[in-house]
Design a protein around this motif. Structure first.
Motif, PDB file in Angstrom:
ATOM      1  N   GLY A  41      -6.000  10.822   6.507  1.00  0.00           N
ATOM      2  CA  GLY A  41      -5.319  11.577   7.558  1.00  0.00           C
ATOM      3  C   GLY A  41      -4.374  10.729   8.391  1.00  0.00           C
ATOM      4  O   GLY A  41      -3.962  11.136   9.478  1.00  0.00           O
ATOM      5  N   VAL A  42      -4.026   9.532   7.907  1.00  0.00           N
ATOM      6  CA  VAL A  42      -3.076   8.682   8.634  1.00  0.00           C
ATOM      7  C   VAL A  42      -2.015   8.163   7.660  1.00  0.00           C
ATOM      8  O   VAL A  42      -1.896   8.650   6.531  1.00  0.00           O
ATOM      9  N   ILE A  43      -1.237   7.197   8.095  1.00  0.00           N
ATOM     10  CA  ILE A  43      -0.229   6.579   7.228  1.00  0.00           C
ATOM     11  C   ILE A  43      -0.388   5.059   7.319  1.00  0.00           C
ATOM     12  O   ILE A  43      -1.078   4.559   8.217  1.00  0.00           O
ATOM     13  N   PRO A  44       0.237   4.306   6.436  1.00  0.00           N
ATOM     14  CA  PRO A  44       0.163   2.848   6.558  1.00  0.00           C
ATOM     15  C   PRO A  44       0.683   2.422   7.932  1.00  0.00           C
ATOM     16  O   PRO A  44       1.656   2.997   8.430  1.00  0.00           O
ATOM     17  N   GLY A  45       0.017   1.425   8.533  1.00  0.00           N
ATOM     18  CA  GLY A  45       0.397   1.055   9.895  1.00  0.00           C
ATOM     19  C   GLY A  45       0.730  -0.413  10.068  1.00  0.00           C
ATOM     20  O   GLY A  45       1.114  -0.849  11.154  1.00  0.00           O
ATOM     21  N   ALA A  46       0.576  -1.191   9.002  1.00  0.00           N
ATOM     22  CA  ALA A  46       0.851  -2.632   9.119  1.00  0.00           C
ATOM     23  C   ALA A  46       2.012  -3.018   8.196  1.00  0.00           C
ATOM     24  O   ALA A  46       1.993  -4.045   7.526  1.00  0.00           O
ATOM     25  N   GLY A  47       3.017  -2.151   8.161  1.00  0.00           N
ATOM     26  CA  GLY A  47       4.247  -2.484   7.424  1.00  0.00           C
ATOM     27  C   GLY A  47       4.355  -1.875   6.040  1.00  0.00           C
ATOM     28  O   GLY A  47       5.362  -2.058   5.361  1.00  0.00           O
ATOM     29  N   GLY A  48       3.330  -1.132   5.615  1.00  0.00           N
ATOM     30  CA  GLY A  48       3.308  -0.612   4.241  1.00  0.00           C
ATOM     31  C   GLY A  48       4.493   0.271   3.884  1.00  0.00           C
ATOM     32  O   GLY A  48       5.059   0.155   2.795  1.00  0.00           O
ATOM     33  N   THR A  49       4.885   1.156   4.787  1.00  0.00           N
ATOM     34  CA  THR A  49       5.997   2.058   4.439  1.00  0.00           C
ATOM     35  C   THR A  49       7.309   1.288   4.311  1.00  0.00           C
ATOM     36  O   THR A  49       8.220   1.715   3.603  1.00  0.00           O
ATOM     37  N   GLN A  50       7.392   0.130   4.972  1.00  0.00           N
ATOM     38  CA  GLN A  50       8.633  -0.650   4.953  1.00  0.00           C
ATOM     39  C   GLN A  50       8.634  -1.690   3.827  1.00  0.00           C
ATOM     40  O   GLN A  50       9.577  -1.778   3.033  1.00  0.00           O
ATOM     41  N   ARG A  51       7.575  -2.496   3.778  1.00  0.00           N
ATOM     42  CA  ARG A  51       7.567  -3.579   2.767  1.00  0.00           C
ATOM     43  C   ARG A  51       7.402  -3.034   1.352  1.00  0.00           C
ATOM     44  O   ARG A  51       8.015  -3.540   0.418  1.00  0.00           O
ATOM     45  N   LEU A  52       6.559  -2.014   1.174  1.00  0.00           N
ATOM     46  CA  LEU A  52       6.387  -1.465  -0.176  1.00  0.00           C
ATOM     47  C   LEU A  52       7.701  -0.840  -0.646  1.00  0.00           C
ATOM     48  O   LEU A  52       8.100  -1.010  -1.804  1.00  0.00           O
ATOM     49  N   THR A  53       8.371  -0.141   0.238  1.00  0.00           N
ATOM     50  CA  THR A  53       9.636   0.506  -0.133  1.00  0.00           C
ATOM     51  C   THR A  53      10.683  -0.533  -0.514  1.00  0.00           C
ATOM     52  O   THR A  53      11.410  -0.370  -1.501  1.00  0.00           O
ATOM     53  N   ARG A  54      10.733  -1.634   0.244  1.00  0.00           N
ATOM     54  CA  ARG A  54      11.687  -2.697  -0.113  1.00  0.00           C
ATOM     55  C   ARG A  54      11.306  -3.344  -1.445  1.00  0.00           C
ATOM     56  O   ARG A  54      12.161  -3.759  -2.219  1.00  0.00           O
ATOM     57  N   ALA A  55      10.013  -3.437  -1.721  1.00  0.00           N
ATOM     58  CA  ALA A  55       9.572  -4.120  -2.944  1.00  0.00           C
ATOM     59  C   ALA A  55       9.757  -3.260  -4.186  1.00  0.00           C
ATOM     60  O   ALA A  55      10.204  -3.746  -5.225  1.00  0.00           O
ATOM     61  N   VAL A  56       9.410  -1.973  -4.097  1.00  0.00           N
ATOM     62  CA  VAL A  56       9.373  -1.169  -5.329  1.00  0.00           C
ATOM     63  C   VAL A  56      10.384  -0.020  -5.331  1.00  0.00           C
ATOM     64  O   VAL A  56      10.492   0.692  -6.325  1.00  0.00           O
ATOM     65  N   GLY A  57      11.102   0.165  -4.241  1.00  0.00           N
ATOM     66  CA  GLY A  57      12.076   1.259  -4.174  1.00  0.00           C
ATOM     67  C   GLY A  57      11.446   2.538  -3.642  1.00  0.00           C
ATOM     68  O   GLY A  57      10.224   2.680  -3.582  1.00  0.00           O
ATOM     69  N   LYS A  58      12.324   3.483  -3.282  1.00  0.00           N
ATOM     70  CA  LYS A  58      11.863   4.693  -2.595  1.00  0.00           C
ATOM     71  C   LYS A  58      10.971   5.569  -3.472  1.00  0.00           C
ATOM     72  O   LYS A  58       9.944   6.078  -3.023  1.00  0.00           O
ATOM     73  N   ALA A  59      11.345   5.760  -4.751  1.00  0.00           N
ATOM     74  CA  ALA A  59      10.623   6.730  -5.583  1.00  0.00           C
ATOM     75  C   ALA A  59       9.154   6.338  -5.719  1.00  0.00           C
ATOM     76  O   ALA A  59       8.249   7.145  -5.482  1.00  0.00           O
ATOM     77  N   LYS A  60       8.924   5.087  -6.098  1.00  0.00           N
ATOM     78  CA  LYS A  60       7.531   4.679  -6.316  1.00  0.00           C
ATOM     79  C   LYS A  60       6.783   4.549  -4.992  1.00  0.00           C
ATOM     80  O   LYS A  60       5.590   4.868  -4.910  1.00  0.00           O
ATOM     81  N   ALA A  61       7.468   4.093  -3.953  1.00  0.00           N
ATOM     82  CA  ALA A  61       6.805   3.993  -2.646  1.00  0.00           C
ATOM     83  C   ALA A  61       6.361   5.376  -2.178  1.00  0.00           C
ATOM     84  O   ALA A  61       5.232   5.556  -1.706  1.00  0.00           O
ATOM     85  N   MET A  62       7.226   6.353  -2.322  1.00  0.00           N
ATOM     86  CA  MET A  62       6.869   7.728  -1.935  1.00  0.00           C
ATOM     87  C   MET A  62       5.693   8.229  -2.775  1.00  0.00           C
ATOM     88  O   MET A  62       4.744   8.817  -2.240  1.00  0.00           O
ATOM     89  N   ASP A  63       5.766   8.006  -4.071  1.00  0.00           N
ATOM     90  CA  ASP A  63       4.699   8.421  -4.986  1.00  0.00           C
ATOM     91  C   ASP A  63       3.360   7.839  -4.511  1.00  0.00           C
ATOM     92  O   ASP A  63       2.369   8.553  -4.344  1.00  0.00           O
TER      93      ASP A  63
END
Ligand code: CO8
Length: 257
Positions: free
Chosen positions: A135-157
């Motif tokens: 019921g929450v979202i990543p809070g220690a940089g996950g939405t930012q660092r994962l997206t930079r590492a793997v791109g938007k499609a896989k990060a969203m997935d």
């Protein structure tokens, strides 16, 4: 400070930190983060350490932030206390940190691994940001660092479904630098760290700073920054030593000055 949740040692010029809460799959609680902060600060100020390896156990690098500790927090307490702010210790380090990941690296565990400079993964490693299931979202940089590492499609997935991804998928996606057999993971990480620690420390710190700048600036800005750092290294004895050693066909002996 005595450590209850991590184990710390040095091997040559390599500092080794093992997350060590086996009863909770190395879930990251306030005590562990405080100990990690303390251990990293000591390695940062230790001239004998040139590179750090952060690892967990065979089963888990870390299965995330400690859910039992977080469950009863309210917004005002969380906001005023800013407990996630303290997690930046790994990202703030100037010396390189290699994450050696075996087993689960989930939620905050994946985020801490991504704060490191690169990830070496055992073939058993599993990565994910399952916070959505809580019921929450990543809070220690996950939405930012994962997206930079793997791109938007896989990060969203990954972030929207909370599914886990294995080592091979993580390597293909660019999250992981290399995969090694689980039994060789720590040895390979320490060997890699020893190689880095044998280089000129000012050059290593500047290389890390320059690569990180790529994520925070335009190309022109980043290149200008890199060039300034590059020229400044000509003020070091290590540059003279490194280039002389090449010309004289011998191994360089860097003084880290
Ligand atoms: N927090 C607290 N305890 C945990 C956690 C956790 N994240 N993960 C596992 N444990 C505990 C379990 O409760 C269990 O304890 P007990 O034996 O007392 O019941 C013990 O570790 C072993 O776990 P399992 O029995 O569940 O082991 P399995 O092999 O069956 O399953 C899994 C392993 C799949 C990893 C499973 O434990 C799991 O799903 N864990 C939770 C993963 C998760 O949701 N992580 C995200 C947490 S939220 C987060 O990280 C937000 C970060 C944002 C920053 C926050 C800053 C503070």
């Amino acid at each position: 400070m005595t450590y209850d949740t991590i184990a710390v040692e040095t091997q040559g010029r390599v500092g080794l930190i093992r997350l060590n809460r086996p009863e909770a799959l190395n879930a990251l609680n306030a005590r562990l983060i405080a100990e990690l902060d303390d251990a990293l600060a000591k390695f940062e100020s230790d001239d004998g350490v040139g590179c750090v390896v952060l690892t967990g156990s065979e089963k888990a690098f870390a299965a995330g932030a400690d859910i039992k500790e977080m469950r009863d927090k309210g917004f005002v307490d969380a906001f005023l206390d800013d407990f996630i702010g303290r997690w930046d210790v790994v990202a703030r380090a100037r010396k390189p940190i290699i994450a050696a990941v075996s087993g689960f690296a989930l939620g905050g565990g994946c985020e801490i691994a991504m704060m490191c400079d690169f990830i070496l993964a055992a073939d058993t490693a599993v990565f994910g940001q399952p916070e959505i299931k809580l019921g929450v979202i990543p809070g220690a940089g996950g939405t930012q660092r994962l997206t930079r590492a793997v791109g938007k499609a896989k990060a969203m997935d990954l972030i929207l479904t909370g599914r886990m991804m294995g080592a091979e998928e993580a390597e293909r996606a660019g999250l992981v630098a290399r995969i090694v057999p689980a039994a060789d993971l720590l040895g390979e990480a320490i060997k890699t760290a020893a190689t880095i620690a044998s280089m000129s420390l000012p050059a290593v710190l500047m290389a890390k700073e320059a690569v990180n700048r790529a994520f925070e600036s335009t190309l022109a800005e980043g290149i200008r920054h890199e060039r300034g750092l590059f020229y400044s290294l000509f003020a070091t004895g290590d540059q003279k030593e490194g280039m002389s050693a090449f010309v004289e066909k011998r191994k360089p002996a860097f003084a880290n000055r």
